[in-house]
Design a protein around this motif. Structure first.
Motif, PDB file in Angstrom:
ATOM      1  N   HIS A  71       0.706  -1.379  -0.065  1.00  0.00           N
ATOM      2  CA  HIS A  71      -0.114  -0.026   0.002  1.00  0.00           C
ATOM      3  C   HIS A  71       0.712   0.895  -0.122  1.00  0.00           C
ATOM      4  CE1 HIS A  71      -3.544   2.385   1.720  1.00  0.00           C
ATOM      5  NE2 HIS A  71      -2.656   3.202   1.898  1.00  0.00           N
ATOM      6  N   GLU A  72       1.939   1.205   0.796  1.00  0.00           N
ATOM      7  CA  GLU A  72       2.687   2.576   0.890  1.00  0.00           C
ATOM      8  C   GLU A  72       3.638   2.698  -0.361  1.00  0.00           C
ATOM      9  OE1 GLU A  72       2.321   4.750   3.264  1.00  0.00           O
ATOM     10  OE2 GLU A  72       0.809   3.401   4.374  1.00  0.00           O
ATOM     11  N   HIS A  75       1.762   4.256  -3.043  1.00  0.00           N
ATOM     12  CA  HIS A  75       1.976   5.655  -2.973  1.00  0.00           C
ATOM     13  C   HIS A  75       3.236   6.243  -3.397  1.00  0.00           C
ATOM     14  CE1 HIS A  75      -1.813   6.358  -0.569  1.00  0.00           C
ATOM     15  NE2 HIS A  75      -1.383   5.612   0.357  1.00  0.00           N
ATOM     16  N   ASP A 170      -6.010   8.558   3.531  1.00  0.00           N
ATOM     17  CA  ASP A 170      -5.944   8.864   1.946  1.00  0.00           C
ATOM     18  C   ASP A 170      -7.131   9.609   1.550  1.00  0.00           C
ATOM     19  OD1 ASP A 170      -3.407   7.415   1.856  1.00  0.00           O
ATOM     20  OD2 ASP A 170      -4.183   5.623   1.663  1.00  0.00           O
TER      21      ASP A 170
HETATM   22 ZN   LIG Z   1      -2.446   5.172   2.321  1.00  0.00          ZN
END
Ligand SMILES: [Zn+2]
Length: 380
Positions: A71-72, A75, A170
């Motif tokens: 997930h990170e 980004h 987010d």
């Molecule tokens: Zn996030």
């Protein structure tokens, strides 16, 4: 002088991004393993032994860790694709944070960066969900199916929770990006999104309190309260940062720096440094000069490791942080940028250099005072 310290274990580097595991992350790891092995899997899958449940728990926790990392990373990769620099990804008790060196250039850029994380979690939820469904329908590999089922739920929840539109989640970033694009005013968008984030944090805290006082769910109650407090702190911080940035807009370092700098000759003994400088000026760090040339900074932190008996024998040049390792500013730098750098490096004062010559010094206190004066005058 301090340089930026990351409290945790530097795990690995992915495309130049340092992945750091904060010590607090191990708490959540053990909690996940324990609750999986002792409660979740024994309830959903009945016919296995305790070691097997623990193995399932450990595998599930490791894959959950990789899911949060993915997930990170999503980004980070999108941000890097836009030319931004990602310093580190930090996994801690409440999840992960990707530290980016600057703000996105526009609302549209931020929109994509913010969306990439939840989209990845959603995709992972679908993948794990499919694995679960296939295995479950075929009746194969029941333990693997159970772990996959858990990860599908966890990733789905991760995507869902992160899409709540309160900054700094987010969803809040996405909201801010849309408002930013519409209003063309980052400060105003940040203020609105972080106000909503603050409101949502209060809801979480209240919800946690209800769980704590009216049900048996002690751990869950505390958990919601802590997450709420953490979010509240971040939301308030983002709000204040936005206000501060607005107040300091267009202010340059040269306008706020102190030009009459108290500096120390590099041959000064530590005894003299304490007596004639630290006690007299009540400052904790000083620029060091060799005649006119700036050669470094000396701070209390540099002196502390030296035994007191040696203070008469050691000179400033023996303990100072040399110029090439000192973070400095230029007169034309932005005041906001200066403050950001000082906070990141955790220093109270930073020298201002022009062509290698010391022309002034800026302290965090000066910047905050300017901010206070401006807000007292109603200029923010
Ligand atoms: Zn996030």
């Amino acid at each position: 002088m301090y340089t930026m310290q990351l409290r945790g274990i530097n795990l690995l580097k992915i495309r130049g991004v340092q992945v750091v595991i904060d010590y607090s992350w191990f708490v959540i790891f053990l909690l996940v393993v324990f609750s999986m092995a002792e409660s979740y899997f024994p309830r959903t899958e009945k016919s296995y032994s305790t070691p097997e449940y623990w193995l399932m728990g450990i595998v599930a926790a490791l894959l959950l860790f990789l899911s949060v990392l993915a997930h990170e990373l999503a980004h980070s990769l999108v941000a890097m694709g836009q030319g931004m620099r990602v310093l580190s990804i930090r996994l801690f008790i409440f999840g992960g944070v990707a530290q980016v060196s600057s703000e996105p250039r526009s609302g549209r850029h931020e929109f994509l960066i913010a969306l990439a994380g939840p989209a990845t979690s959603m995709a992972l939820a679908c993948i794990f969900g499919s694995v679960y469904l296939v295995l479950w329908m075929g009746g194969w590999l029941r333990p693997v199916a159970a772990v996959a089922g858990y990860l599908a739920t966890a990733n789905g929840l991760l995507a869902f929770f992160n899409m709540i539109p309160g900054f700094p989640l987010d969803g809040g970033r996405i909201l801010r990006a849309i408002l930013w694009d519409r209003w063309n005013d980052l400060t105003r968008a940040t203020k609105t999104a972080s106000r909503i984030g603050n409101g949502f944090a209060l809801v979480l805290i209240l919800f946690g309190a209800v769980l704590l006082f009216f049900t048996q769910a002690l751990v869950a109650g505390l958990w919601f309260i802590f997450i709420g407090l953490f979010m509240k702190q971040s939301a308030v911080g983002s709000y204040q940062a936005a206000v501060l940035k607005e107040a300091l807009k267009g202010v340059q370092v040269r306008q706020i720096m102190t030009e009459n700098v108290v500096s120390v000759d590099w041959l000064t003994s530590l005894d003299e440094l304490i007596r004639d400088y630290v006690y007299r000026h009540h400052l904790s760090s000083f620029p060091v000069l060799d005649r006119e040339e700036f050669v470094g900074m000396v701070s209390l932190a540099d002196i502390r490791p030296v035994p007191k008996e040696l203070w008469g024998f050691k000179q400033v040049r023996d303990v100072m942080t040399a110029a090439d390792r000192v973070l400095s500013l230029r007169p034309g730098d932005d005041a906001t940028e200066a403050l950001t750098r000082m906070v990141a490096a955790d220093v109270g004062r930073m020298p201002v250099l022009e062509d290698g010559r010391l022309v002034g010094i800026v302290s965090r206190r000066d910047i905050m005072n300017l901010f206070k004066i401006k807000s007292d005058l109603g200029l923010t």
